[in-house]
Design a protein around this motif. Structure first.
Motif, PDB file in Angstrom:
ATOM      1  N   ASP A 142      30.595 -37.961 -48.913  1.00 52.07           N
ATOM      2  CA  ASP A 142      30.646 -38.418 -47.535  1.00 52.07           C
ATOM      3  C   ASP A 142      31.353 -39.781 -47.533  1.00 52.07           C
ATOM      4  O   ASP A 142      31.496 -40.414 -48.589  1.00 52.07           O
ATOM      5  N   ASP A 170      31.405 -42.620 -44.445  1.00 51.55           N
ATOM      6  CA  ASP A 170      30.636 -43.703 -43.825  1.00 51.55           C
ATOM      7  C   ASP A 170      29.175 -43.662 -44.259  1.00 51.55           C
ATOM      8  O   ASP A 170      28.521 -42.632 -44.164  1.00 51.55           O
ATOM      9  N   GLY A 171      28.675 -44.778 -44.718  1.00 50.84           N
ATOM     10  CA  GLY A 171      27.256 -44.854 -45.101  1.00 50.84           C
ATOM     11  C   GLY A 171      26.997 -44.348 -46.507  1.00 50.84           C
ATOM     12  O   GLY A 171      25.882 -44.456 -47.013  1.00 50.84           O
ATOM     13  N   THR A 172      28.021 -43.768 -47.145  1.00 51.60           N
ATOM     14  CA  THR A 172      27.870 -43.301 -48.527  1.00 51.60           C
ATOM     15  C   THR A 172      28.837 -44.070 -49.424  1.00 51.60           C
ATOM     16  O   THR A 172      28.408 -44.869 -50.267  1.00 51.60           O
ATOM     17  N   ASN A 190      25.039 -36.578 -36.569  1.00 52.71           N
ATOM     18  CA  ASN A 190      25.027 -37.652 -37.556  1.00 52.71           C
ATOM     19  C   ASN A 190      24.485 -38.879 -36.837  1.00 52.71           C
ATOM     20  O   ASN A 190      25.220 -39.577 -36.149  1.00 52.71           O
ATOM     21  N   ASP A 212      24.508 -39.154 -46.855  1.00 53.86           N
ATOM     22  CA  ASP A 212      23.359 -39.960 -46.408  1.00 53.86           C
ATOM     23  C   ASP A 212      22.720 -39.513 -45.105  1.00 53.86           C
ATOM     24  O   ASP A 212      21.651 -39.994 -44.750  1.00 53.86           O
ATOM     25  N   GLN A 213      23.382 -38.609 -44.329  1.00 54.66           N
ATOM     26  CA  GLN A 213      22.856 -38.304 -42.996  1.00 54.66           C
ATOM     27  C   GLN A 213      22.732 -36.804 -42.747  1.00 54.66           C
ATOM     28  O   GLN A 213      23.132 -36.000 -43.579  1.00 54.66           O
ATOM     29  N   ASP A 218      25.208 -34.161 -43.507  1.00 53.84           N
ATOM     30  CA  ASP A 218      25.450 -33.914 -44.935  1.00 53.84           C
ATOM     31  C   ASP A 218      24.507 -32.845 -45.503  1.00 53.84           C
ATOM     32  O   ASP A 218      24.760 -32.315 -46.594  1.00 53.84           O
TER      33      ASP A 218
HETATM   34 MG   LIG Z   1      27.422 -40.804 -43.652  1.00 52.44          MG
END
Ligand SMILES: [Mg+2]
Length: 275
Positions: A16, A18-20, A180, A216-217, A220
């Motif tokens: 992933d 964003d955020g990963t 998400n 992360d979300q 995913d």
């Molecule tokens: Mg993410």
């Protein structure tokens, strides 16, 4: 007695974005060590796909604005499309005829979902502060731009919207969505990060036992169940639902967050990366 580290089973990485890989709001949004590790793995023939909910345009913007000094071998975008770099690494082109078929199936689904999506728009505009987003390439039966997704003001608001949308699930053929956090996009039920990753694996001749996925979300989850990627992981900043899914799949829940968590996971699966 010492023994040499086991050879890494990983041949395809699905990460992933964003955020990963990327920590928003941090002036150093990713670890340079991750770039090094990705280069080491790719020199061994491991291929890397960014698997994101972003559209291709938005991913290109992200790659440029965060100046990630390494380019993926594949871009899996909008949780459904598959691209590979164009000639001399410039731009992106369709990988096989997957995107064409995907677009056709989405057009059919969106046509059928038109009236429901108008009800959703009406609900969102009357009862929430969420922003509606229209698809540039999506047109309903009447030729009007089709509702493509929503951005809520907070997670609780998105919960309420999802409860409304869920009334239509199962009533309209192939109608679904990916969520998400505060973002939601409508999609054909057969497409998500997991089925798209499986399609890429099929096209390059790799099965789940050779595939690693990290995210992360909620969007995913389909690639973290252990079905499409046997080796799963999530960084420490992941949602509880993601951590639980990774645990159940026998995957690796990192102690560290964002790209540091990804490094931890890659080292867990590839003993010879050291650390
Ligand atoms: Mg993410």
């Amino acid at each position: 007695m010492s023994h040499p580290p086991a050879p890494s089973p990983l041949m395809l990485l699905s990460t992933d974005f964003d955020g990963t890989l990327i920590e928003h709001g941090n002036p150093a949004p990713f670890s340079p060590l991750l770039v090094e590790i990705l280069n080491v793995l790719r020199a061994r023939g491991v291929r890397w796909a960014i698997n994101t909910g972003r559209t291709l345009d938005s991913l290109e913007e992200g790659l440029e604005s965060f100046a990630l000094p390494v380019h993926p071998d594949f871009a899996l975008t909008a949780e459904r499309e598959i691209y590979r770099p164009g000639a001399e690494g410039r731009g992106w082109v369709d990988f096989g005829d997957w995107n064409e078929l995907c677009a056709r199936r989405h057009r059919t689904m969106f046509e059928a979902a038109g009236p429901a999506l108008r009800e959703v728009t009406d609900f969102v505009e009357r009862h929430t502060g969420a922003e509606v987003r229209y698809g540039r390439h999506l047109r309903g039966r009447d030729g009007q731009p089709e509702l493509a997704g929503l951005v809520a003001t907070d997670s609780a608001e998105m919960d309420r919207i999802v409860a409304f949308i869920d009334r239509f699930k199962g009533q309209i053929p192939d109608f679904s969505y990916q969520r998400n956090a505060i973002y939601l996009s409508f999609c054909h039920a057969a497409y998500d990060k997991g089925t798209t990753l499986k399609a890429l694996g099929d096209m390059i001749g790799l099965g789940p036992e050779a595939i690693f996925a990290v995210g992360d979300q909620e969007n995913d989850l389909p690639m973290l169940t252990g079905v499409h990627a046997r080796h799963t992981a999530c960084p420490a900043n992941s949602s509880e639902q993601v951590k639980e899914t990774v645990r159940r799949a026998g995957g690796y829940v990192a102690r560290d967050s964002f790209s540091a968590g990804v490094i931890e996971a890659l080292r867990f699966y590839c003993e010879d990366l050291g650390g």
